[in-house]
Design a protein around this motif. Sequence first.
Motif, PDB file in Angstrom:
ATOM      1  N   HIS A  69      -7.672  13.823   1.541  1.00  0.00           N
ATOM      2  CA  HIS A  69      -8.533  13.133   0.566  1.00  0.00           C
ATOM      3  C   HIS A  69      -7.728  12.672  -0.655  1.00  0.00           C
ATOM      4  CE1 HIS A  69     -12.104  13.720   2.897  1.00  0.00           C
ATOM      5  NE2 HIS A  69     -12.099  15.040   2.768  1.00  0.00           N
ATOM      6  N   HIS A  70      -6.764  13.478  -1.075  1.00  0.00           N
ATOM      7  CA  HIS A  70      -5.898  13.088  -2.196  1.00  0.00           C
ATOM      8  C   HIS A  70      -5.120  11.814  -1.876  1.00  0.00           C
ATOM      9  CE1 HIS A  70      -2.649  12.975  -5.086  1.00  0.00           C
ATOM     10  NE2 HIS A  70      -1.790  13.074  -4.085  1.00  0.00           N
ATOM     11  N   VAL A  71      -4.563  11.738  -0.686  1.00  0.00           N
ATOM     12  CA  VAL A  71      -3.799  10.537  -0.309  1.00  0.00           C
ATOM     13  C   VAL A  71      -4.704   9.312  -0.389  1.00  0.00           C
ATOM     14  CG1 VAL A  71      -2.600   9.368   1.590  1.00  0.00           C
ATOM     15  CG2 VAL A  71      -2.058  11.753   1.043  1.00  0.00           C
ATOM     16  N   SER A  72      -5.910   9.428   0.102  1.00  0.00           N
ATOM     17  CA  SER A  72      -6.862   8.325   0.040  1.00  0.00           C
ATOM     18  C   SER A  72      -7.120   7.910  -1.411  1.00  0.00           C
ATOM     19  CB  SER A  72      -8.172   8.746   0.716  1.00  0.00           C
ATOM     20  OG  SER A  72      -9.161   7.774   0.567  1.00  0.00           O
ATOM     21  N   ASP A  73      -7.410   8.885  -2.260  1.00  0.00           N
ATOM     22  CA  ASP A  73      -7.657   8.588  -3.678  1.00  0.00           C
ATOM     23  C   ASP A  73      -6.433   7.978  -4.354  1.00  0.00           C
ATOM     24  OD1 ASP A  73     -10.233   9.696  -3.474  1.00  0.00           O
ATOM     25  OD2 ASP A  73      -9.599  11.662  -4.246  1.00  0.00           O
ATOM     26  N   SER A  74      -5.295   8.600  -4.142  1.00  0.00           N
ATOM     27  CA  SER A  74      -4.072   8.171  -4.803  1.00  0.00           C
ATOM     28  C   SER A  74      -3.658   6.765  -4.378  1.00  0.00           C
ATOM     29  CB  SER A  74      -2.947   9.165  -4.499  1.00  0.00           C
ATOM     30  OG  SER A  74      -1.738   8.722  -5.056  1.00  0.00           O
ATOM     31  N   HIS A  75      -3.732   6.487  -3.089  1.00  0.00           N
ATOM     32  CA  HIS A  75      -3.288   5.182  -2.601  1.00  0.00           C
ATOM     33  C   HIS A  75      -4.278   4.087  -2.967  1.00  0.00           C
ATOM     34  CE1 HIS A  75       0.035   6.782   0.215  1.00  0.00           C
ATOM     35  NE2 HIS A  75      -0.106   7.526  -0.875  1.00  0.00           N
ATOM     36  N   HIS A  76      -5.536   4.465  -3.158  1.00  0.00           N
ATOM     37  CA  HIS A  76      -6.516   3.511  -3.687  1.00  0.00           C
ATOM     38  C   HIS A  76      -6.122   3.126  -5.122  1.00  0.00           C
ATOM     39  CE1 HIS A  76     -10.592   1.720  -3.831  1.00  0.00           C
ATOM     40  NE2 HIS A  76     -10.406   1.898  -5.113  1.00  0.00           N
ATOM     41  N   HIS A  77      -5.780   4.122  -5.922  1.00  0.00           N
ATOM     42  CA  HIS A  77      -5.316   3.855  -7.289  1.00  0.00           C
ATOM     43  C   HIS A  77      -4.075   2.960  -7.270  1.00  0.00           C
ATOM     44  CE1 HIS A  77      -7.823   6.264  -9.955  1.00  0.00           C
ATOM     45  NE2 HIS A  77      -7.857   7.179  -9.009  1.00  0.00           N
ATOM     46  N   SER A  78      -3.156   3.256  -6.388  1.00  0.00           N
ATOM     47  CA  SER A  78      -1.920   2.484  -6.319  1.00  0.00           C
ATOM     48  C   SER A  78      -2.206   1.019  -6.002  1.00  0.00           C
ATOM     49  CB  SER A  78      -0.968   3.076  -5.274  1.00  0.00           C
ATOM     50  OG  SER A  78       0.228   2.330  -5.236  1.00  0.00           O
ATOM     51  N   TYR A  79      -3.077   0.781  -5.032  1.00  0.00           N
ATOM     52  CA  TYR A  79      -3.445  -0.591  -4.674  1.00  0.00           C
ATOM     53  C   TYR A  79      -3.992  -1.326  -5.895  1.00  0.00           C
ATOM     54  CZ  TYR A  79      -5.941  -4.442  -2.440  1.00  0.00           C
ATOM     55  OH  TYR A  79      -6.409  -5.686  -2.099  1.00  0.00           O
ATOM     56  N   THR A  80      -4.868  -0.667  -6.633  1.00  0.00           N
ATOM     57  CA  THR A  80      -5.445  -1.273  -7.840  1.00  0.00           C
ATOM     58  C   THR A  80      -4.358  -1.559  -8.870  1.00  0.00           C
ATOM     59  OG1 THR A  80      -7.513  -0.110  -7.420  1.00  0.00           O
ATOM     60  CG2 THR A  80      -7.165  -0.943  -9.661  1.00  0.00           C
ATOM     61  N   ARG A  81      -3.397  -0.672  -8.995  1.00  0.00           N
ATOM     62  CA  ARG A  81      -2.303  -0.880  -9.956  1.00  0.00           C
ATOM     63  C   ARG A  81      -1.462  -2.093  -9.579  1.00  0.00           C
ATOM     64  NH1 ARG A  81      -0.865   5.595 -10.529  1.00  0.00           N
ATOM     65  NH2 ARG A  81      -2.752   6.069 -11.721  1.00  0.00           N
ATOM     66  N   PHE A  82      -1.228  -2.294  -8.285  1.00  0.00           N
ATOM     67  CA  PHE A  82      -0.509  -3.499  -7.845  1.00  0.00           C
ATOM     68  C   PHE A  82      -1.284  -4.737  -8.269  1.00  0.00           C
ATOM     69  CE2 PHE A  82       1.773  -0.713  -4.856  1.00  0.00           C
ATOM     70  CZ  PHE A  82       3.040  -1.250  -4.937  1.00  0.00           C
ATOM     71  N   LYS A  83      -2.586  -4.738  -8.038  1.00  0.00           N
ATOM     72  CA  LYS A  83      -3.413  -5.899  -8.365  1.00  0.00           C
ATOM     73  C   LYS A  83      -3.427  -6.159  -9.875  1.00  0.00           C
ATOM     74  CE  LYS A  83      -6.092  -7.265  -5.038  1.00  0.00           C
ATOM     75  NZ  LYS A  83      -6.056  -8.440  -4.205  1.00  0.00           N
ATOM     76  N   TRP A  84      -3.548  -5.090 -10.660  1.00  0.00           N
ATOM     77  CA  TRP A  84      -3.512  -5.263 -12.115  1.00  0.00           C
ATOM     78  C   TRP A  84      -2.195  -5.889 -12.558  1.00  0.00           C
ATOM     79  CZ3 TRP A  84      -5.555   0.285 -13.237  1.00  0.00           C
ATOM     80  CH2 TRP A  84      -6.954   0.267 -13.328  1.00  0.00           C
ATOM     81  N   ALA A  85      -1.095  -5.345 -12.064  1.00  0.00           N
ATOM     82  CA  ALA A  85       0.222  -5.846 -12.484  1.00  0.00           C
ATOM     83  C   ALA A  85       0.424  -7.294 -12.084  1.00  0.00           C
ATOM     84  CB  ALA A  85       1.331  -4.971 -11.895  1.00  0.00           C
ATOM     85  N   LEU A  86      -0.168  -7.706 -10.976  1.00  0.00           N
ATOM     86  CA  LEU A  86      -0.009  -9.089 -10.516  1.00  0.00           C
ATOM     87  C   LEU A  86      -0.943 -10.064 -11.228  1.00  0.00           C
ATOM     88  CD1 LEU A  86       0.377  -8.330  -6.718  1.00  0.00           C
ATOM     89  CD2 LEU A  86       2.147  -9.317  -8.216  1.00  0.00           C
ATOM     90  N   THR A  87      -1.949  -9.538 -11.920  1.00  0.00           N
ATOM     91  CA  THR A  87      -2.930 -10.427 -12.546  1.00  0.00           C
ATOM     92  C   THR A  87      -3.026 -10.281 -14.059  1.00  0.00           C
ATOM     93  OG1 THR A  87      -4.731  -8.843 -12.161  1.00  0.00           O
ATOM     94  CG2 THR A  87      -4.334 -10.527 -10.449  1.00  0.00           C
ATOM     95  N   GLU A  88      -2.334  -9.306 -14.630  1.00  0.00           N
ATOM     96  CA  GLU A  88      -2.357  -9.085 -16.075  1.00  0.00           C
ATOM     97  C   GLU A  88      -0.924  -8.953 -16.573  1.00  0.00           C
ATOM     98  OE1 GLU A  88      -4.927  -5.799 -17.114  1.00  0.00           O
ATOM     99  OE2 GLU A  88      -6.387  -6.364 -15.575  1.00  0.00           O
ATOM    100  N   ASP A  89      -0.746  -9.134 -17.863  1.00  0.00           N
ATOM    101  CA  ASP A  89       0.580  -9.034 -18.457  1.00  0.00           C
ATOM    102  C   ASP A  89       0.872  -7.582 -18.817  1.00  0.00           C
ATOM    103  OD1 ASP A  89       3.045  -9.655 -19.602  1.00  0.00           O
ATOM    104  OD2 ASP A  89       2.141 -10.168 -21.540  1.00  0.00           O
ATOM    105  N   LYS A  90       1.678  -6.927 -17.991  1.00  0.00           N
ATOM    106  CA  LYS A  90       2.107  -5.543 -18.200  1.00  0.00           C
ATOM    107  C   LYS A  90       0.948  -4.630 -18.607  1.00  0.00           C
ATOM    108  CE  LYS A  90       6.671  -4.857 -19.912  1.00  0.00           C
ATOM    109  NZ  LYS A  90       7.488  -4.490 -21.016  1.00  0.00           N
ATOM    110  N   PRO A  91      -0.040  -4.497 -17.731  1.00  0.00           N
ATOM    111  CA  PRO A  91      -1.198  -3.672 -18.081  1.00  0.00           C
ATOM    112  C   PRO A  91      -0.841  -2.188 -18.183  1.00  0.00           C
ATOM    113  CG  PRO A  91      -1.253  -4.222 -15.765  1.00  0.00           C
ATOM    114  CD  PRO A  91      -0.110  -5.005 -16.365  1.00  0.00           C
ATOM    115  N   VAL A  92      -1.539  -1.510 -19.068  1.00  0.00           N
ATOM    116  CA  VAL A  92      -1.456  -0.056 -19.131  1.00  0.00           C
ATOM    117  C   VAL A  92      -2.478   0.442 -18.114  1.00  0.00           C
ATOM    118  CG1 VAL A  92      -1.785   2.006 -20.550  1.00  0.00           C
ATOM    119  CG2 VAL A  92      -0.814  -0.082 -21.559  1.00  0.00           C
ATOM    120  N   ILE A  93      -2.005   1.136 -17.106  1.00  0.00           N
ATOM    121  CA  ILE A  93      -2.895   1.575 -16.033  1.00  0.00           C
ATOM    122  C   ILE A  93      -3.671   2.812 -16.467  1.00  0.00           C
ATOM    123  CG2 ILE A  93      -1.524   0.530 -14.206  1.00  0.00           C
ATOM    124  CD1 ILE A  93      -1.312   4.201 -14.338  1.00  0.00           C
TER     125      ILE A  93
END
Length: 181
Positions: A69-93
């Motif tokens: 369950h942790h891997v699922s949660d963590s990798h979901h967060h990671s995916y979102t962080r990739f999207k933020w970084a690609l669509t915002e200017d150096k976002p604070v996650i």
Amino acid sequence: MTKQHIETLKYPIGVFECPANISKQHIESWISILEYFPSRLENLVKNLTDEQLDTAYRPGGWTVRQVVHHVSDSHHHSYTRFKWALTEDKPVIKAYFEDRWAELIDSKTAPIEMSINHIKAIHFKLVYLLKMLSQDDLDTCFVHPETNSDISLGYNIGNYAWHSNHHYAHIENLLRRKGWI
């Protein structure tokens, strides 16, 4: 149990060490790890009983169920962080308390199939995205609030490839120690 033995159980493949210069080959290798991880993990845990799933991989550590369950949660967060970084200017996650999440009722009792299916879906989406990134994209960063450091997407790919193998090794090592595989 010695402190060294506990550390080996805690970090069975060592800590993530990112190369100073991330090459195209590093990225391709890491993406390949992420691409095949969901099926590797599913094959590792699919025949475990509830008793086995509720066994901690080390003294004071999470159960196999909590790890999945942790891997699922963590990798979901990671995916979102990739999207933020690609669509915002150096976002604070947004950081999160993974230890507290692992203690929630779903992490401790829910069937692992829900997280296995989620890991398959999120990795399918993630790998598709990662294979399309340019070098400029890989150099794009987000800021981690706990360290106030810039994390490049190239680094993050490596970190999550390591994270996949890290938790896979936790489970695999437990299964070997117990004679379950």
